[in-house]
Design an enzyme around this catalytic site. Structure first.
Site, mmCIF file in Angstrom:
data_model
loop_
_atom_site.group_PDB
_atom_site.id
_atom_site.type_symbol
_atom_site.label_atom_id
_atom_site.label_comp_id
_atom_site.label_asym_id
_atom_site.label_seq_id
_atom_site.Cartn_x
_atom_site.Cartn_y
_atom_site.Cartn_z
ATOM 1 N N SER A 102 5.965 23.209 18.864
ATOM 2 C CA SER A 102 5.519 23.603 20.201
ATOM 3 C C SER A 102 4.580 24.788 20.084
ATOM 4 O O SER A 102 4.559 25.487 19.069
ATOM 5 C CB SER A 102 6.722 23.986 21.069
ATOM 6 N N ASP A 103 3.794 25.019 21.120
ATOM 7 C CA ASP A 103 3.071 26.287 21.179
ATOM 8 C C ASP A 103 4.053 27.360 21.655
ATOM 9 O O ASP A 103 5.181 27.059 22.080
ATOM 10 C CB ASP A 103 1.852 26.180 22.091
ATOM 11 N N TRP A 104 3.629 28.603 21.584
ATOM 12 C CA TRP A 104 4.529 29.742 21.818
ATOM 13 C C TRP A 104 5.235 29.617 23.176
ATOM 14 O O TRP A 104 4.617 29.710 24.225
ATOM 15 C CB TRP A 104 3.728 31.040 21.768
ATOM 16 N N GLY A 105 6.551 29.393 23.122
ATOM 17 C CA GLY A 105 7.354 29.371 24.339
ATOM 18 C C GLY A 105 7.103 28.200 25.261
ATOM 19 O O GLY A 105 7.572 28.202 26.407
ATOM 20 N N SER A 106 6.382 27.175 24.800
ATOM 21 C CA SER A 106 5.961 26.129 25.733
ATOM 22 C C SER A 106 7.105 25.225 26.174
ATOM 23 O O SER A 106 6.981 24.537 27.188
ATOM 24 C CB SER A 106 4.832 25.288 25.132
#
Length: 756
Positions: A292-296
């Site tokens: 995932s992208d950061w915190g997505s």
């Protein structure tokens, strides 16, 4: 005799037991898939989930361990084997310390994969990716990524979150600086080159790192060019524009994918099963893992798609997102969801298998400290090999946009030269965005580069600050919109000079993630400064430092020479000076169209025709146009001049079985050696799904001596002539095709052929 028999029995039992408990996953000679099978069979559910958990570096690893708060929990998770990856831990000492905990203090000793944003270099910075793309030099781009991997691997990093291969047509989006521009064909070639540069031909070599194709998918089509915004595109755009560079990265055997922050047709990419399972893993047979992208994962809640974190985790895992970057989501919620039957454990096994496969391929199980060599770290960082490669790609990335009256190259002797602009004396801004490990003040400034040439007299004036604060990656810049106190000094030295070099543009942190702009002209008071200096001396060379296309209408109408020099990294000033003085003949071509005004954006060369595309004459208003400006861009995709001239002639097309061969003769008609990017475009004139008016389908970078002629040949196969229909099927249709060849998407020879 009885004792002897008993001894043999005991020996047989012990031998059999040893064979049964043989630890296959630690056997270097066993096939990787068998090692993964063995390791998976030994893992608890919590340990499996741990491999899907990535934490950001949360303490000084070589210092005391955390004793309270969130950092303490993360530290305990690491010691218990509940962390599969960490990011932003760098340096041999730090990486070795954290790896030692994972390998020596956990039950199974599974090594960590260490991630970092190695976007365009590690400590030694190459040009931003958009600038590198302007070189159209695939070998130089591959080499640049190879040097980035060399430095990053020397400090313990074995995974980069690059390349970003999002196609984008909107210069307002700050993240265009991180990609390859507006074209899927060029973007695909560059994606392949960068993946190969990072990963090499053998991922187990210590100088390679795993690459990550991002952001899957559609991120570059964020509405209004606004970061993290929603995306709504048709299937034709998805299949023919957005997907192809990602497919090229799979052809290059990229090891990881990153999903994107945006929604696509109302579904966040992190929870999009169609993208991750149906397309990527099933149709394209991708066998790496998706992060995932950061915190997505958490962000699916504010998207309005998941009501809480537990639901977000359920959606993400079922959709095919294998590793959670810093949401604390999987490690906190996933075990419960499996016990409730909302997530099948077979999906967990599949994700963990993918993650372990990359770790095995990196050689981490055979030597978890293989990236942790202090001597190598000292030897590699800032080495001559890396510096030389940075200078090489920086020169190749520069684009000569305009050169009326051959003001460039500069004479090397006997001139008074005024250098104006805060960016001319800046040693940090040329590094651009996404240069986390670079040292501030480490770039060669334009003034420093020019100082290597001793034959002219140089006077410098700042003129005006671009920004009022020197910030960092996480803060907004404050643009100077009030202080004009340096104008008078700038005008004074300009008036007394033969040539004025004005270095204007964006600060390095005015483009990049989170740096969207509604106006894309020269920021702050720089346009006013340019016009004031022009009044006293119009003999101006405008050198642009920027991370996106800018609107340059006034400059194009008034300034005789304009050089697009982007953010070129560590060797920026040397590269610019060598081009200004003609020691390097510019050969760059634009990977992205420059609009006349922001009102044209998004704009791109490979547009669809309309039902009313042509001016009907007279004062008729009912056709596709603007009332207040031209339809055409200021500088088209593929545009770039040279200090010499190239003539195109004798284009011919012939058919050989099912292949069409296009040949054209190119002559250097000037007086100096030069490079030219010969570009081929096609148009499928009538199709079951309307095709663009032009599509790049081939290019070749050639070098010609004065008066030298060369024949360039292109082959058009089904791969170039076909397209994806609206169900995702690749088809080639019979009918009429147009072919265009030239030095840009606008200046071309043309011809026709027919597939029967």
């Amino acid at each position: 005799m009885l004792k002897l028999k008993l001894r043999y029995i005991v020996y047989f039992v012990l031998l059999t037991s040893c064979r049964q408990i043989k630890i296959i996953y630690k056997d270097k000679n066993a096939p990787i898939e068998k090692r993964i099978d063995d390791l998976l069979s030994r893992m608890t559910l919590e340990e499996k989930i741990g491999q899907m958990n990535q934490y950001n570096g949360f303490w000084d690893v070589t210092g005391p361990s955390p004793i309270e708060g969130d950092a303490e929990k993360k530290y305990n998770d690491l010691r218990n084997g509940f962390v599969g990856s960490m990011l932003n831990v760098r340096g041999v000492d730090e990486v070795k310390a954290v790896q030692k905990i994972a390998v020596e203090e956990t039950r199974l000793g599974i090594p960590l994969i260490i991630g970092f944003d190695v976007i365009h270099g590690y400590q030694t910075i190459s040009p931003i990716p958009l600038a590198e793309s302007a070189s159209w030099d695939l070998e130089a781009i591959r080499k640049s990524a190879e040097m980035a991997a060399l430095e990053a691997s020397a400090v313990g990093i074995n995974w980069t979150f690059a390349p970003m291969i999002d196609v984008s047509r909107d210069a307002r989006w700050g993240r265009v600086m991180e990609g390859a521009g507006e074209d899927p064909y060029l973007g695909g070639k560059i994606a392949y080159a960068r993946v190969k540069g990072f990963q090499g031909d053998d991922l187990s070599k210590v100088n390679t790192i795993a690459a990550c194709a991002k952001h899957f998918a559609g991120y570059g089509f964020a509405e209004a060019g606004k970061e993290y915004n929603t995306v709504d595109v048709g299937t034709s755009t998805l299949y023919n524009i957005i997907f192809p560079p990602f497919q090229a990265s799979i052809d290059a055997e990229v090891k990881t994918f990153m999903n994107s922050f945006n929604q696509l047709n109302g579904i966040p990419a992190t929870g999009n099963k169609y993208l991750q399972r149906e397309i990527l893993k099933d149709k394209w047979k991708f066998d790496g893992f998706v992060v995932s992208d950061w915190g997505s994962i958490y962000e699916m809640i504010p998207h309005g798609y998941a009501e809480n974190l537990s639901k977000a985790v359920e959606i993400a895992v079922n959709a095919g997102s294998d590793m959670d970057m810093e949401s604390n989501a999987y490690v906190n919620e996933l075990s419960k969801l499996i016990k409730e039957g909302k997530v099948n454990e077979t999906l967990i096994d599949d994700s963990v298998r993918r993650i372990l496969r990359v770790k095995f391929e990196l050689g981490l199980f055979d030597d978890p400290y293989r990236y942790c060599n202090k001597e190598r770290e000292k030897k590699v960082l800032g080495s001559k090999e890396v510096i030389d490669a940075s200078l090489d790609i920086a020169k190749k990335s520069i684009v000569l946009l305009k050169n009326d009256n051959q003001l460039l190259p500069l004479k090397k002797y006997g001139q008074k030269i005024a250098v104006i602009g805060a960016l001319a004396n800046d040693k940090t801004s040329p590094l651009g965005n996404w240069r986390i490990a670079a040292k501030n003040e480490s770039a060669i400034s334009v003034l420093e580069g020019l100082s290597n040439y001793k034959g002219n007299t140089i006077a410098y004036a700042k003129g005006v600050d671009v920004v009022l604060n020197k910030t960092d990656f996480t803060r907004e810049v404050v643009i100077n919109e009030t202080d004009t106190s340096g104008f008078s000094e700038a005008k004074k030295i300009a008036k007394n000079s033969d040539v004025v070099i004005m270095v204007l543009g964006e600060d390095g942190f005015q483009s990049g993630e989170g740096r969207s702009r509604t106006e894309i002209g020269l920021p702050g008071l720089q346009q006013q400064l340019l016009e004031e200096v022009y009044k006293v001396n119009p003999n101006i060379v405008l050198v642009l430092n920027n991370g996106r296309p800018l609107t340059l209408g006034w400059a194009d109408n008034h300034i005789p020479s304009i050089l697009e020099a982007w953010h070129l990294g560590t060797q920026s000033g040397n590269a610019i000076a060598q081009v200004l003085y003609g020691d390097y003949n510019p050969s760059g071509k634009l990977p992205m169209s420059f609009p006349r005004s922001v009102g044209q954006v998004p704009i791109y060369y490979n547009q669809q025709s309309t039902g009313r595309p042509n001016y009907p004459g007279g004062d008729v208003v009912f056709w596709s146009h603007y009332q207040d400006d031209k339809n055409e861009v200021l500088y088209p995709f593929g545009h770039g001049l040279s200090y010499t001239q190239f003539e195109y002639k004798n284009m011919r097309i012939k058919q050989e079985n099912k292949i069409f061969v296009v040949e054209v003769d190119i002559t250097n008609t000037g007086e100096i050696q030069g490079k030219e990017v010969v570009q081929l475009y096609i148009r499928d004139v009538f199709a079951s799904v309307a095709r663009p008016i032009k599509e790049l389908k081939g290019f070749e970078l050639i070098s010609l001596n004065p008066k030298e002629n060369k024949t360039v040949q292109f082959t058009l196969t089904d791969k170039e002539l076909g397209f994806y229909n609206n169900t995702g099927e690749f088809i080639v249709e019979s009918g009429l095709f147009e072919v265009f060849v030239g030095g840009s998407s606008k200046t071309v020879l043309n011809g026709k052929f027919e597939i029967k």
